[in-house]
Design an enzyme around this catalytic site. Sequence first.
Site, PDB file in Angstrom:
ATOM      1  N   PRO B 257       0.786  -1.238   0.000  1.00  0.00           N
ATOM      2  CA  PRO B 257       0.000   0.000   0.000  1.00  0.00           C
ATOM      3  C   PRO B 257       0.818   1.289   0.000  1.00  0.00           C
ATOM      4  O   PRO B 257       0.230   2.367   0.104  1.00  0.00           O
ATOM      5  CB  PRO B 257      -0.813  -0.123   1.293  1.00  0.00           C
ATOM      6  CG  PRO B 257       0.001  -0.978   2.183  1.00  0.00           C
ATOM      7  CD  PRO B 257       0.845  -1.863   1.318  1.00  0.00           C
ATOM      8  N   CYS B 258       2.132   1.207  -0.185  1.00  0.00           N
ATOM      9  CA  CYS B 258       2.938   2.414   0.000  1.00  0.00           C
ATOM     10  C   CYS B 258       2.554   3.548  -0.955  1.00  0.00           C
ATOM     11  O   CYS B 258       2.731   4.712  -0.632  1.00  0.00           O
ATOM     12  CB  CYS B 258       4.420   2.085  -0.132  1.00  0.00           C
ATOM     13  SG  CYS B 258       4.849   1.317  -1.687  1.00  0.00           S
ATOM     14  N   ARG B 259       2.023   3.213  -2.126  1.00  0.00           N
ATOM     15  CA  ARG B 259       1.681   4.278  -3.073  1.00  0.00           C
ATOM     16  C   ARG B 259       0.178   4.513  -3.161  1.00  0.00           C
ATOM     17  O   ARG B 259      -0.274   5.349  -3.941  1.00  0.00           O
ATOM     18  CB  ARG B 259       2.208   3.927  -4.474  1.00  0.00           C
ATOM     19  CG  ARG B 259       3.693   3.795  -4.590  1.00  0.00           C
ATOM     20  CD  ARG B 259       4.417   5.119  -4.508  1.00  0.00           C
ATOM     21  NE  ARG B 259       3.887   6.092  -5.463  1.00  0.00           N
ATOM     22  CZ  ARG B 259       4.184   7.395  -5.441  1.00  0.00           C
ATOM     23  NH1 ARG B 259       4.984   7.867  -4.513  1.00  0.00           N
ATOM     24  NH2 ARG B 259       3.677   8.206  -6.340  1.00  0.00           N
TER      25      ARG B 259
END
Lengths: 338, 313
Positions: B257-259
């Site tokens: 989910p980092c982006r």
Amino acid sequence: MGEKGSGSILQFAPFQSSVDEGFWHRLSSLKLNKLGIDDSPIPITGFYAPCSYSQVSNYLTVITESLPSDSDEQSSMAVISHGSRNRCSVPGILYNTNTLESFHAIDKLSLLKKEAKKIWEDIHSGEAVDDSRVLSRFLLISFADLKKWSFRYWFAFPALVLDPPATLVDLRPASKWFSLQEAESVSAACNEWRNSRLTADVPFFLVSIAADSQATIRHLKDWEACQGDGQKLLFGFYDPCHLQNNPGWPLRNFLALIFSRWNIKSVRFLCYKENRGYADMGLSLVGKALITVPQGWKENRRVPDAVGWELNNKGRTVSRSIILAKSMDPTMLAVSAA
Amino acid sequence: MVLSQKLHEAFKGTVERITGPRTVSAFREKGVLSVSEFILAGDNLVSKCPTWSWEAGEPSRRKSYLPPEKQFLITRNVPCLRRAASIEEEYESAGGEILVDNEDNDGWLATHGKPKDKCEEDDNLPSMESLEISKKSTVVSISNHFGGEDEEDIPDMEGYDEPECLIETDPATLQSTYLVAHEPDDDNILRTRTYDVSITYDKYYQTPRVWLTGYDESRMLLQPEHVLEDVSQDHARKTVTIEDHPHLPGKHASIHPCRHGAVMKKIIDVLVSRGVEPEVYKYLFLFLKFVASVIPTIEYDYTMDFDLGSSSS
């Protein structure tokens, strides 16, 4: 697709099983923390739903919550799993053996008969009319090798055999059997049934269509109330099977119920299917089955033969196995965590 | 897991423990969700797309900041008829560059049309390195410690065939190849797989997070490495990682989910620039539409033809 010629044997697409990894995790912890070498049968819960994609059948699935918890903390989970439209619960029983030898030594025929007898008795006592889920009662045998974290298992979906088998005189998409108005009304009634918490997971039901094409979905126990007002009456069930030429497995014991309980020999049935969660009369099927077994067949004293050990995808009756060392073996977990 | 990913997970876990969940909405500003917004958007997804359900998951893994019966969202038995990897090979041989078939040329979808560029910017994102799987190895069989009935296991099984009691000759059982699901006529078909797709709330990134559990045609568990064949290959080697699911046992493939927040923010900005008021309860529809670029062949439901804005209901 389309109609079958009159007189072909009604063939049912077998139920298929699916086991969530969580099921084996909980079974292992039950075995280690609670059961020990106690190998008495354990009541479990399986789940299924009507077919909801035209390309794949739905499965009877067992998940973590299918098993009792190993802590005695009675969670609210069991309550939650009811009334869920995507998880219609089915009672099952698990025989987990202590050794591979005893797994293979299980008398599979008599075990299947034992479960079939329960279904038969529920049909005769009326239990199956009040709680139709018992018609799809299933059986699971397993051996959990907790040294290698491998699990051998085999499902059975007991089906009472009509002898001679029922014949299929008509089977077509529901949209082609109902009038446009009826199809719309049946769709709306089914969607309402599926959206209500009270009925979403009730997999067998009656569809009655009044002279003005208005459809009503009713519980099986309302069968008597549906009689005599000149309606069209169909026996509906959640069909997990995606095929267009064969009804799914749950219809088998339903036919046995319909014949034994109400002495109906010509059964108009609805294989209820959905497309992405909504009633789809193009995928759903309407068919007519003729039951030709001798009148004595339905007498309580003799339990009919039963079949139902799951076949693999080559059509063979064999057990399955799964190895979960990578996610369960503490040594391997330690290595991967290093 | 590689060390840097481990460290990052430990760091993330610590931060999650000591910080409270987001309570103030930053949906418009950052593309992220508070816990209550996640529940709101989840309720809306479940009501519009009934193949999705809320689940409680393992009681021992329950997150206290989520309602006990609404820990995560799941849709089961979703068909996946073709491998994303094989589709991309077709694209490549045809000289195509864009991976996802973008049937509607709406600007907002184009903002993430080539997410690989974005991911390459973030060279030091720890989880990105965890999957140095060459393209070759995602397509051929990987030796199977994890999964179920792999090829080697089959002879073993047949050794236990017990014909003496289980020849069920029943004319009413459909005997044919009933298990073979309908597949399009195409040379590049492997086999129909099915997926359980789940969405959890990632407290650290404050966004939803997608997890994939794959099954082969016999509904036997796929090892997560095989799941990568159904992920757009640019993502398979970068944004999709194999980790512990927060609510379910075992290792599962997950879209990192980092982006997500940044991509959602861009989608929201495009909507705003077109005069559409983005509504937070529709977040998961937008999100799942964007996720479809990562897993283009898994046919989960996110109702393509919904209204994006508030112009109508």
